[in-house]
Design an enzyme around this catalytic site. Sequence first.
Site, PDB file in Angstrom:
ATOM      1  N   LYS A 130       0.755  -1.165  -0.198  1.00 18.95           N
ATOM      2  CA  LYS A 130      -0.447   0.017   0.407  1.00 18.95           C
ATOM      3  C   LYS A 130       1.141   1.051  -0.431  1.00 18.95           C
ATOM      4  CE  LYS A 130      -3.864  -2.345   2.002  1.00 18.95           C
ATOM      5  NZ  LYS A 130      -5.338  -2.134   3.848  1.00 18.95           N
ATOM      6  N   TYR A 167     -12.156  -3.113  -4.472  1.00 21.43           N
ATOM      7  CA  TYR A 167     -13.255  -2.645  -2.822  1.00 21.43           C
ATOM      8  C   TYR A 167     -14.654  -2.524  -2.830  1.00 21.43           C
ATOM      9  CZ  TYR A 167      -8.783  -1.072  -0.899  1.00 21.43           C
ATOM     10  OH  TYR A 167      -7.108  -1.554  -0.609  1.00 21.43           O
ATOM     11  N   THR A 214      -4.899  -7.202  10.608  1.00 26.21           N
ATOM     12  CA  THR A 214      -5.576  -6.153   9.936  1.00 26.21           C
ATOM     13  C   THR A 214      -4.866  -5.295  10.615  1.00 26.21           C
ATOM     14  OG1 THR A 214      -6.572  -6.662   8.884  1.00 26.21           O
ATOM     15  CG2 THR A 214      -7.284  -4.999   8.735  1.00 26.21           C
ATOM     16  N   PHE A 222     -15.934   3.037   6.152  1.00 25.84           N
ATOM     17  CA  PHE A 222     -14.865   3.633   5.953  1.00 25.84           C
ATOM     18  C   PHE A 222     -14.223   3.969   3.999  1.00 25.84           C
ATOM     19  CE2 PHE A 222     -15.490  -1.096   6.515  1.00 25.84           C
ATOM     20  CZ  PHE A 222     -14.596  -1.651   5.487  1.00 25.84           C
ATOM     21  N   ARG A 282       3.087  -7.147   9.619  1.00 27.11           N
ATOM     22  CA  ARG A 282       2.199  -5.948  10.052  1.00 27.11           C
ATOM     23  C   ARG A 282       3.023  -5.573  11.389  1.00 27.11           C
ATOM     24  NH1 ARG A 282      -3.501  -7.500   7.472  1.00 27.11           N
ATOM     25  NH2 ARG A 282      -2.974  -6.848   5.698  1.00 27.11           N
ATOM     26  N   GLU A 323      -9.561  -9.174  -8.252  1.00 23.55           N
ATOM     27  CA  GLU A 323      -8.780  -8.792  -7.940  1.00 23.55           C
ATOM     28  C   GLU A 323      -7.212  -8.926  -9.189  1.00 23.55           C
ATOM     29  OE1 GLU A 323      -9.523  -8.621  -3.019  1.00 23.55           O
ATOM     30  OE2 GLU A 323      -7.892  -9.570  -3.450  1.00 23.55           O
ATOM     31  N   ASN A 326      -1.617  -0.035   6.669  1.00 23.07           N
ATOM     32  CA  ASN A 326      -1.108  -1.417   7.314  1.00 23.07           C
ATOM     33  C   ASN A 326      -0.660  -2.297   6.358  1.00 23.07           C
ATOM     34  OD1 ASN A 326      -3.185  -2.439   5.814  1.00 23.07           O
ATOM     35  ND2 ASN A 326      -4.404  -3.500   7.347  1.00 23.07           N
ATOM     36  N   ARG A 360      -1.556 -14.226   4.091  1.00 23.85           N
ATOM     37  CA  ARG A 360      -1.989 -13.527   5.188  1.00 23.85           C
ATOM     38  C   ARG A 360      -1.926 -13.706   6.501  1.00 23.85           C
ATOM     39  NH1 ARG A 360      -7.013 -11.029   3.735  1.00 23.85           N
ATOM     40  NH2 ARG A 360      -7.765 -11.484   5.552  1.00 23.85           N
ATOM     41  N   HIS A 393      -2.160  -5.746   1.471  1.00 21.94           N
ATOM     42  CA  HIS A 393      -2.460  -6.155   1.041  1.00 21.94           C
ATOM     43  C   HIS A 393      -2.998  -7.922   0.734  1.00 21.94           C
ATOM     44  CE1 HIS A 393      -7.199  -7.433  -0.667  1.00 21.94           C
ATOM     45  NE2 HIS A 393      -6.469  -7.586  -1.452  1.00 21.94           N
TER      46      HIS A 393
END
Length: 141
Positions: free
Chosen positions: A10, A50, A92, A58, A103, A131, A117, A86, A120
Amino acid sequence: MTERSLVLVKPDGFARGLVGEVLRRIEAKGYVLVALGLVTPTRDQLAAHYVEHQGKPFYDSLVEFMSSGPVAAVVIEGDRCIEGFRALAGATDATKALPGTIRGDLGRDWGQGPQENIVHGSDSTESAEREIGIWFPDLKS
């Protein structure tokens, strides 16, 4: 089960110079990099990505953040790589992410919300396929 997943570094991770570290961890885990690109996402691209969050409180701040700068988009491949990445990414909420995860080691609360964070990762094979099609439309699964 060999599968593919989309990973995004990100804008916060890109701005902090963490793309190389994220890629290093992906490769150290044994996953193959299938595609890699740097892009500043458009609002249309993010709306498609998204779509399940449209209308949520949000959503606007998420799109604003994700369009604020360059993103490293990566397609990875490997056995159970969706689940594996993941786990590698961590929770998250970076404050709650365990040490040893991306993270947990590299993230923290910057007071801007949990969307900052670092990464993704697709959450299912269906999401990954959708995606990947958004970020790499020429890539065949």
